[in-house]
Design a protein around this motif. Structure first.
Motif, PDB file in Angstrom:
ATOM      1  N   GLU A 295      -1.286   5.877   3.279  1.00  0.00           N
ATOM      2  CA  GLU A 295      -1.396   7.190   2.630  1.00  0.00           C
ATOM      3  C   GLU A 295      -1.539   7.002   1.124  1.00  0.00           C
ATOM      4  O   GLU A 295      -0.834   6.218   0.502  1.00  0.00           O
ATOM      5  N   ALA A 296      -2.474   7.735   0.533  1.00  0.00           N
ATOM      6  CA  ALA A 296      -2.715   7.647  -0.908  1.00  0.00           C
ATOM      7  C   ALA A 296      -1.725   8.541  -1.649  1.00  0.00           C
ATOM      8  O   ALA A 296      -1.333   9.595  -1.166  1.00  0.00           O
ATOM      9  N   ILE A 297      -1.337   8.096  -2.822  1.00  0.00           N
ATOM     10  CA  ILE A 297      -0.491   8.911  -3.696  1.00  0.00           C
ATOM     11  C   ILE A 297      -1.426   9.725  -4.576  1.00  0.00           C
ATOM     12  O   ILE A 297      -2.350   9.188  -5.192  1.00  0.00           O
ATOM     13  N   VAL A 298      -1.180  11.041  -4.636  1.00  0.00           N
ATOM     14  CA  VAL A 298      -2.052  11.926  -5.404  1.00  0.00           C
ATOM     15  C   VAL A 298      -1.297  12.393  -6.650  1.00  0.00           C
ATOM     16  O   VAL A 298      -0.169  12.868  -6.572  1.00  0.00           O
ATOM     17  N   LYS A 299      -1.908  12.240  -7.794  1.00  0.00           N
ATOM     18  CA  LYS A 299      -1.368  12.716  -9.070  1.00  0.00           C
ATOM     19  C   LYS A 299      -2.329  13.764  -9.616  1.00  0.00           C
ATOM     20  O   LYS A 299      -3.536  13.574  -9.574  1.00  0.00           O
TER      21      LYS A 299
ATOM     22  N   SER B  62      -0.993  -3.394  -0.842  1.00  0.00           N
ATOM     23  CA  SER B  62      -2.038  -2.614  -1.506  1.00  0.00           C
ATOM     24  C   SER B  62      -1.621  -1.148  -1.550  1.00  0.00           C
ATOM     25  O   SER B  62      -0.936  -0.661  -0.658  1.00  0.00           O
ATOM     26  N   VAL B  63      -2.063  -0.486  -2.620  1.00  0.00           N
ATOM     27  CA  VAL B  63      -1.701   0.918  -2.847  1.00  0.00           C
ATOM     28  C   VAL B  63      -2.936   1.637  -3.349  1.00  0.00           C
ATOM     29  O   VAL B  63      -3.738   1.077  -4.102  1.00  0.00           O
ATOM     30  N   ARG B  64      -3.065   2.903  -2.939  1.00  0.00           N
ATOM     31  CA  ARG B  64      -4.159   3.736  -3.445  1.00  0.00           C
ATOM     32  C   ARG B  64      -3.552   4.941  -4.162  1.00  0.00           C
ATOM     33  O   ARG B  64      -2.718   5.651  -3.616  1.00  0.00           O
TER      34      ARG B  64
ATOM     35  N   ASP C 249      -7.513   1.586  -6.523  1.00  0.00           N
ATOM     36  CA  ASP C 249      -7.105   0.718  -5.416  1.00  0.00           C
ATOM     37  C   ASP C 249      -6.413  -0.473  -6.045  1.00  0.00           C
ATOM     38  O   ASP C 249      -7.022  -1.253  -6.795  1.00  0.00           O
ATOM     39  N   ILE C 250      -5.117  -0.639  -5.730  1.00  0.00           N
ATOM     40  CA  ILE C 250      -4.285  -1.632  -6.402  1.00  0.00           C
ATOM     41  C   ILE C 250      -3.876  -2.692  -5.395  1.00  0.00           C
ATOM     42  O   ILE C 250      -3.342  -2.390  -4.326  1.00  0.00           O
ATOM     43  N   GLU C 251      -4.126  -3.953  -5.751  1.00  0.00           N
ATOM     44  CA  GLU C 251      -3.675  -5.107  -4.953  1.00  0.00           C
ATOM     45  C   GLU C 251      -2.479  -5.693  -5.680  1.00  0.00           C
ATOM     46  O   GLU C 251      -2.568  -6.128  -6.831  1.00  0.00           O
TER      47      GLU C 251
ATOM     48  N   VAL D 186      -6.608  -4.166 -10.102  1.00  0.00           N
ATOM     49  CA  VAL D 186      -6.901  -2.742  -9.944  1.00  0.00           C
ATOM     50  C   VAL D 186      -8.404  -2.529  -9.962  1.00  0.00           C
ATOM     51  O   VAL D 186      -9.112  -3.089 -10.792  1.00  0.00           O
ATOM     52  N   LYS D 187      -8.866  -1.700  -9.030  1.00  0.00           N
ATOM     53  CA  LYS D 187     -10.272  -1.272  -9.006  1.00  0.00           C
ATOM     54  C   LYS D 187     -10.265   0.247  -9.189  1.00  0.00           C
ATOM     55  O   LYS D 187      -9.631   0.972  -8.420  1.00  0.00           O
ATOM     56  N   LEU D 188     -10.966   0.748 -10.208  1.00  0.00           N
ATOM     57  CA  LEU D 188     -11.029   2.182 -10.517  1.00  0.00           C
ATOM     58  C   LEU D 188     -12.382   2.711 -10.086  1.00  0.00           C
ATOM     59  O   LEU D 188     -13.424   2.183 -10.493  1.00  0.00           O
ATOM     60  N   THR D 189     -12.379   3.775  -9.250  1.00  0.00           N
ATOM     61  CA  THR D 189     -13.607   4.375  -8.753  1.00  0.00           C
ATOM     62  C   THR D 189     -13.612   5.850  -9.134  1.00  0.00           C
ATOM     63  O   THR D 189     -12.615   6.561  -8.956  1.00  0.00           O
TER      64      THR D 189
END
Length: 195
Positions: free
Chosen positions: A121-125, A186-188, A160-162, A148-151
């Protein structure tokens, strides 16, 4: 015996006609005195009229007027219970209205929700400056040792964080602040503009 100037002077004060060939200084002096007498007489009349008007009944005080109104009012038996009932209902209504200051004191502050381990599940800010917030998060995670990959998505930014195999204290603090379990691999995070 009176001389001619004295007679003209007295006639002028008395308001009588004087001969045209009379001394103008004597006439002017007598006329000024006559006008002064007339002004004094008018002032005395005015003062006596003012004194007569001020000798009226003494004015009633507010308390005396209120007492007289209360004694003469036939609505008193209705008004007293009505005032009591309205006051009582007002107190009840005031007690029922929530007080935000008291509610803040009674409710414990909740800790940020921690994302479960290995959650997809992605965390939404939500942020009015979504791009700047996403860039700042990216820099903070990179500085703490994560990849970190920023899209750029429509009206949002996805990170997307490893995570590294062993998290540093800085990374643990950052994860705690955001609500992420630092043991996740990993975290989104999605940073969105307010709708």
């Amino acid at each position: 015996m009176l001389n001619n100037d004295d007679k003209i002077w007295l006639d002028t004060i008395a308001g009588k006609n004087v001969p045209e060939d009379a001394n103008p200084d004597t006439v002017a002096e007598a006329q000024a005195l006559r006008d002064a007498f007339h002004a004094e007489e008018q002032l005395q009349k005015l003062m006596s009229r003012i004194a007569a008007e001020t000798k009226t009944e003494p004015k009633e005080t507010f308390i005396e007027k209120l007492r007289l109104w209360w004694a003469s009012n036939t609505m008193t038996p209705v008004l007293v219970p009505l005032v009591v009932v309205v006051s009582f209902v007002g107190l009840i209504v005031v007690k029922m209205i929530p007080n935000p200051k008291n509610n803040d004191l009674m409710l414990p502050k909740s800790a940020p929700k921690i994302q479960p381990l290995n959650s997809t599940e992605a965390i939404v800010k939500i942020s009015p400056t979504a791009k700047q917030t996403a860039e700042q998060l990216k820099q903070e995670f990179i500085a703490a040792g994560a990849d970190v990959k920023l899209t750029n998505k429509q009206k949002s930014y996805q990170l997307d964080i490893e995570m590294p195999t062993s998290a540093s204290d800085k990374l643990r603090d950052l994860c705690d602040r955001i609500g992420i379990d630092a043991e996740n691999r990993s975290v989104r995070i999605i940073v969105k503009l307010p709708e």
